[in-house]
Enzyme design. Structure first.
Site, mmCIF file in Angstrom:
data_model
loop_
_atom_site.group_PDB
_atom_site.id
_atom_site.type_symbol
_atom_site.label_atom_id
_atom_site.label_comp_id
_atom_site.label_asym_id
_atom_site.label_seq_id
_atom_site.Cartn_x
_atom_site.Cartn_y
_atom_site.Cartn_z
ATOM 1 N N GLU A 157 10.196 1.052 10.522
ATOM 2 C CA GLU A 157 11.226 2.082 10.358
ATOM 3 C C GLU A 157 10.513 3.413 10.492
ATOM 4 O OE1 GLU A 157 12.974 5.048 9.015
ATOM 5 O OE2 GLU A 157 13.016 4.115 7.037
ATOM 6 N N LYS A 191 0.853 -1.192 0.000
ATOM 7 C CA LYS A 191 0.000 0.000 0.000
ATOM 8 C C LYS A 191 0.890 1.243 0.000
ATOM 9 C CE LYS A 191 -2.803 2.933 2.921
ATOM 10 N NZ LYS A 191 -1.856 4.034 2.621
ATOM 11 N N GLY A 224 3.273 3.847 13.614
ATOM 12 C CA GLY A 224 3.958 2.617 13.994
ATOM 13 C C GLY A 224 3.418 2.028 15.278
ATOM 14 N N CYS A 231 14.101 10.517 6.396
ATOM 15 C CA CYS A 231 14.046 10.152 7.813
ATOM 16 C C CYS A 231 15.411 10.242 8.468
ATOM 17 C CB CYS A 231 13.459 8.747 7.982
ATOM 18 S SG CYS A 231 14.312 7.475 7.039
ATOM 19 N N GLU A 257 10.889 15.905 15.105
ATOM 20 C CA GLU A 257 11.339 15.666 13.729
ATOM 21 C C GLU A 257 10.644 16.640 12.802
ATOM 22 O OE1 GLU A 257 11.790 11.895 10.684
ATOM 23 O OE2 GLU A 257 9.951 12.059 11.858
ATOM 24 N N GLY A 288 7.247 5.018 8.243
ATOM 25 C CA GLY A 288 6.411 6.191 8.434
ATOM 26 C C GLY A 288 6.566 6.767 9.822
ATOM 27 N N SER A 289 5.506 7.343 10.334
ATOM 28 C CA SER A 289 5.566 8.100 11.581
ATOM 29 C C SER A 289 5.558 7.187 12.804
ATOM 30 C CB SER A 289 4.385 9.069 11.669
ATOM 31 O OG SER A 289 3.172 8.361 11.904
#
Length: 480
Positions: free
Chosen positions: A246, A173, A229, A280, A377, A224-225
């Site tokens: 990750e 996805k 996660g 990232c 971040e 992703g974030s």
């Protein structure tokens, strides 16, 4: 390609067929803020179809390693032969400059090629007259691969390469912000893999939740974030599904007082601002020894002011827009907050004029721990630069975060730099570079930056069930 051209209409890839059923949603061109095209949105019926196809294809796919490697090589060749087509779609949906988009497409091919040739080891633990014990890699099963908007093609290829090499099947996805390049890739490779081995569905958060929760899913690979996660891990827990996460980073780079600012500043700038800072593992915080602080800030600000914002196919462009409206608004709010807290912008400091999610590279001083720009971040073209007098203090500040993706030391003394890098609490630590990643280099975070590793042998293991195969040589018959 004219910036006014629309994205091609692509369908989901399910069981080797392209499917366009269901609702559609708009994909926005970040350079103009106009609709660049539409992508299909998969509902529950298509989710079940893709998951059933992946489960049905698993046994045959897992049984033929030679065919798996050959298919990965053919997919890599197909990507390379389609580089301009994939590049142009990636430029339009993400705003990446053409050169950057080309690098991503070629990087996707390189990842698949690396996995096609990577060892799938069997570790011999014992082999003597009494027994043979071998550690083998079995497929986990159906892998759900959820990829981010900042590197849609290279991250999809990376997850596909590792999962498929081991013998898993995949339902992928892409982000709803940049889905079309992944759907186009699905069309290009549809005839390379047996039906059901690779499936690609487009849609929003509801689709992601359905894939994660599906009973056929055995591993979720997500980039992703941190918050997303956490939600994936919580959903996976009830069925003990494997996860590879990750997540975000707040990477610190520490510049010691023995370097030449003119030499290291261009490399630091690239490490912080390449891809408009939307990486990232980009440098997110820069700690500079007080003896070089003003010189490094001046060098960085000079490079920032010379940066040319523009559209992907303008040859003068050196930095594109932020890819999404939410990220653009977040960067703007972080800068405004930092300036209100006493920060000083040496370049940038406000959005660019005109349409699009353009924000000039911004170098900020006068902020430290306790300001959100430093503590979180930013994932955009903003860099806080902070002086230090004692390297132990700088290491303490670098580690004083819940993030732990990457970090770096910059020094002329390589041995001292390596020793300091070992003290950084991060999944990767570099000396005189930041970042540096590749399919052969294990990558991932500690603390809130993730679980598991992608790339290299540890990445392959994370897509595997490790099985200990033990054979006892003691005879089981009298005539043996």
């Amino acid at each position: 390609m004219s910036q006014l051209e629309l994205l091609p209409a692509e369908g989901h890839l399910i069981a080797g067929e392209l499917v366009t059923d269901g609702e559609k949603y708009d994909v926005i061109d970040p350079c103009t803020e106009s609709v660049a095209g539409q992508a299909p949105s998969a509902g529950s019926v298509l989710v079940d179809g893709a998951m059933d196809a992946a489960a049905s294809a698993l046994d045959a796919w897992a049984s033929d390693e030679v065919a798996r490697r050959a298919a990965l090589l053919r997919a890599a060749d197909t990507i390379e032969q389609s580089v301009e087509q994939l590049r142009d779609v990636l430029c339009l949906e993400s705003g990446k400059p053409a050169l950057s988009a080309t690098f991503e497409v070629m990087g996707a091919a390189a990842h698949l090629r690396w996995y096609a040739n990577a060892p799938l080891p069997q570790d011999v633990l014992h082999d003597d007259e009494n027994q043979k014990v071998v550690l083998v890699r079995d497929p986990v099963g159906v892998v759900v691969a959820i990829t981010p908007w900042n590197g849609p093609l290279v991250m999809l290829a990376n997850k596909l390469g590792a999962a498929l090499l081991v013998g898993n099947t995949v339902v992928a996805k892409p982000s709803p912000f940049t889905p079309v390049s992944s759907l186009l890739l699905g069309r290009l490779i549809a005839d390379i893999f047996p039906p059901g081995v690779v499936n690609i569905l487009s849609g929003g958060d509801d689709l992601g939740r359905a894939l994660v929760a599906h009973s056929a899913t055995r591993l979720i690979s997500f980039t992703g974030s941190v918050n997303a996660g956490r939600a994936i891990m919580a959903s996976a827990a009830s069925d003990l599904k494997r996860v590879c996460l990750e997540l975000g980073g707040n990477d610190a780079a520490i510049v010691l007082g023995d370097v030449d600012p003119e030499v290291v500043a261009p490399r630091l700038f690239r490490g912080a601002f390449m891809a408009t800072g939307q990486i990232c593992a980009a440098v997110k915080r820069l700690y500079v020894h007080e003896s070089l602080f003003d010189a490094v800030v001046d060098q960085l600000a000079g490079i920032a002011r010379a940066t040319r914002l523009g559209t992907p196919h303008d040859p003068e462009t050196t930095m594109g827009p932020l890819t999404t409206r939410p990220q653009y608004e977040r960067v703007r709010a972080l800068v405004e907050n930092a300036l209100a807290a006493g920060g000083k912008a040496h370049s940038g400091g406000a959005p660019a004029d005109g349409p699009g999610y353009f924000y000039p590279p911004t170098v900020i001083t006068g902020v430290d721990t306790g300001v959100e720009l430093v503590d979180s971040e930013q994932f955009g073209p903003v860099l806080p630069v902070i002086p230090f007098s004692d390297v132990d203090e700088a290491i303490e500040k670098a580690n004083g975060t819940n993030y732990g993706l990457g970090g770096s030391i910059w020094t002329a003394d390589l041995a001292a730099g390596a020793n300091l890098a070992k003290r950084l609490r991060s999944g990767t630590a570099w000396v005189n570079r930041h970042p540096a990643v590749g399919p052969d280099l294990p990558f991932g975070g500690i603390k809130h930056s993730g679980l598991g590793r992608e790339n290299g042998a540890p990445g392959i293991d994370h897509y595997s069930e490790l099985k200990t195969l033990s054979v006892d040589y003691t005879p089981t018959r009298k005539d043996q």
